[in-house]
Enzyme design. Structure first.
Site, PDB file in Angstrom:
ATOM      1  N   ARG A  59      38.902  29.899  75.575  1.00  0.00           N
ATOM      2  CA  ARG A  59      38.075  30.745  76.441  1.00  0.00           C
ATOM      3  C   ARG A  59      36.934  29.937  77.076  1.00  0.00           C
ATOM      4  O   ARG A  59      36.564  30.151  78.233  1.00  0.00           O
ATOM      5  CB  ARG A  59      37.509  31.897  75.604  1.00  0.00           C
ATOM      6  CG  ARG A  59      36.746  32.920  76.408  1.00  0.00           C
ATOM      7  CD  ARG A  59      36.465  34.158  75.579  1.00  0.00           C
ATOM      8  NE  ARG A  59      35.705  35.133  76.336  1.00  0.00           N
ATOM      9  CZ  ARG A  59      34.554  35.665  75.934  1.00  0.00           C
ATOM     10  NH1 ARG A  59      34.038  35.323  74.763  1.00  0.00           N
ATOM     11  NH2 ARG A  59      33.930  36.544  76.693  1.00  0.00           N
ATOM     12  N   HIS A  63      35.919  29.823  81.034  1.00  0.00           N
ATOM     13  CA  HIS A  63      34.592  30.197  81.525  1.00  0.00           C
ATOM     14  C   HIS A  63      33.884  29.018  82.166  1.00  0.00           C
ATOM     15  O   HIS A  63      33.058  29.192  83.056  1.00  0.00           O
ATOM     16  CB  HIS A  63      33.751  30.787  80.382  1.00  0.00           C
ATOM     17  CG  HIS A  63      34.132  32.201  80.058  1.00  0.00           C
ATOM     18  ND1 HIS A  63      33.253  33.132  79.564  1.00  0.00           N
ATOM     19  CD2 HIS A  63      35.309  32.860  80.178  1.00  0.00           C
ATOM     20  CE1 HIS A  63      33.874  34.290  79.382  1.00  0.00           C
ATOM     21  NE2 HIS A  63      35.127  34.140  79.735  1.00  0.00           N
ATOM     22  N   ASN A  91      28.886  35.481  78.091  1.00  0.00           N
ATOM     23  CA  ASN A  91      29.195  34.256  77.339  1.00  0.00           C
ATOM     24  C   ASN A  91      28.642  34.244  75.919  1.00  0.00           C
ATOM     25  O   ASN A  91      28.877  33.290  75.178  1.00  0.00           O
ATOM     26  CB  ASN A  91      28.642  33.031  78.087  1.00  0.00           C
ATOM     27  CG  ASN A  91      29.516  32.662  79.275  1.00  0.00           C
ATOM     28  OD1 ASN A  91      30.714  32.886  79.245  1.00  0.00           O
ATOM     29  ND2 ASN A  91      28.909  32.119  80.310  1.00  0.00           N
ATOM     30  N   HIS A 189      45.024  35.624  76.097  1.00  0.00           N
ATOM     31  CA  HIS A 189      44.635  36.681  75.149  1.00  0.00           C
ATOM     32  C   HIS A 189      45.646  36.859  74.020  1.00  0.00           C
ATOM     33  O   HIS A 189      45.529  37.806  73.250  1.00  0.00           O
ATOM     34  CB  HIS A 189      44.407  38.001  75.902  1.00  0.00           C
ATOM     35  CG  HIS A 189      43.151  37.996  76.710  1.00  0.00           C
ATOM     36  ND1 HIS A 189      42.759  39.035  77.512  1.00  0.00           N
ATOM     37  CD2 HIS A 189      42.167  37.059  76.822  1.00  0.00           C
ATOM     38  CE1 HIS A 189      41.599  38.748  78.092  1.00  0.00           C
ATOM     39  NE2 HIS A 189      41.226  37.547  77.692  1.00  0.00           N
TER      40      HIS A 189
END
Ligand code: HEM
Length: 316
Positions: A59, A63, A91, A189
């Site tokens: 992740r 990001h 975040n 995911h």
């Protein structure tokens, strides 16, 4: 072999190894030959102690790349006069910073000032996937430089969990991704969890007699209500195998057991449903598309010039 023939081979090799944005597979071959090995070692030992960190590292790369390009802007700490990306609500639950710090420290000992933090994040995400799906091995181009800007307001460009499929297609489209690539990347995911605050929008009118989200399995809804009874920070895995990188995520979408609005919408929308069904049926196809999309994501707005931070949390 004649000299010009040798030169031709050399030029072809250089073209094969270099990408148009200055990245290349063997970027550290001469300057820090152990770079890949050191990062993989750091990731593997961290994940052996805590396998859930694989999700955090994957992740983190997403990001990083979606905001300001893949330039490790996500790693910079806030200062007295600047609130950095990492302190944005989107975040706050990011994890794995200490894995990057550990790899960086070892790399600085071995070849100081050479390997960028942005490359470490990209390699760590790749290695986290490999750890969680033995066999899903792929090479990524390297040579990213580290950025100097990290601002909380830039994180508004991260997709929120309430987005529907057309909004996701549009947002990822603006970054150059096809709908299929977006669906493949959403397969990230397959690792990790979300907190109740990210999916309680789907439960807000829930009472014991009414199913509020028509796209959610009733049993699954009850599980989520139970999870959320422990508060906004209670965690729910995206699928039944939270530490295994597999296609269980897509199979959950088929059962209407997708966690976020942005997950289940991929099955509801007739434009993306065939892709979900294909990945649910064919894990090899998902793996193939995922790795290609990750290599593409890892090249978003990369900086060819810039600095290599000594400490990933601070600009030099
Ligand atoms: C499609 C748009 C996306 C949306 C709306 C989205 C949103 C979210 C949200 C809300 C969470 C839970 C955060 C929390 O509650 O703490 C999450 C977790 C996660 N996301 Fe995404 N995400 C998206 C795409 C991606 C992509 C492209 C990847 C990687 C390729 C990714 C990887 C992850 C991982 C691995 C987790 C679990 C983190 C953990 O357990 O620590 N996501 N995402």
């Amino acid at each position: 072999m004649r000299f010009d023939a040798i030169m031709k081979v050399v030029v072809m090799l250089v073209i094969m190894l270099r990408h148009c944005n200055g990245l290349s597979m063997n970027y550290y071959m001469l300057s820090c030959p152990m770079a890949e090995f050191i990062v993989r070692n750091s990731v593997n030992s961290a994940l052996r102690a805590d396998p859930t960190l694989a999700a955090g590292l994957l992740r983190m790369h997403f990001h990083d790349c979606f905001i300001e390009g893949c330039d490790a802007s996500i790693l910079l700490d806030s200062t007295d006069d600047n609130t950095a990306e990492k302190d944005s609500p989107a975040n706050l639950s990011l994890r794995g910073y200490e894995v990057i710090d550990d790899a960086k420290q070892q790399l600085e000992n071995q070849c100081p000032g050479v390997v960028s933090c942005a490359d470490i994040v990209a390699m760590a995400a790749r290695d986290a996937v490999l750890f969680s799906a033995p066999g899903l091995i792929y090479d990524i181009p390297k040579g990213r430089k580290d950025g100097t800007r990290s601002k909380i307001e830039d994180t508004r460009n991260l997709p929120p969990p309430i987005f529907n499929s057309s909004e996701l297609i549009k947002m990822f489209g603006q970054k150059g991704f096809t709908a299929q690539e977006m669906v493949a990347l959403s397969g990230g995911h397959t690792l990790g969890v979300a907190r109740c605050s990210a999916f309680k929008n789907r439960l807000k009118n829930f009472d014991s007699t009414h199913d509020v989200d028509p796209n959610m399995d009733t049993q699954f809804m009850k599980t989520l209500v139970k999870t959320c009874s422990a508060g906004d920070t209670a965690e729910q895995p995206f699928d039944a195998t939270r530490n295994n990188f597999d296609n269980a995520y897509y199979r959950a979408l088929q059962r209407q057991a997708g966690l976020l609005t942005s997950d289940q919408t991929l099955m509801t929308d007739p434009n993306t449903r065939p892709i979900v069904n294909a990945y649910a049926m064919n894990q090899a196809m998902f793996f193939f598309d995922f790795q290609r999309a990750m290599v593409k994501m890892g090249q978003l707005d990369v900086k060819e010039t810039g600095q290599v931070r000594q400490n990933c949390r601070k600009i030099n």
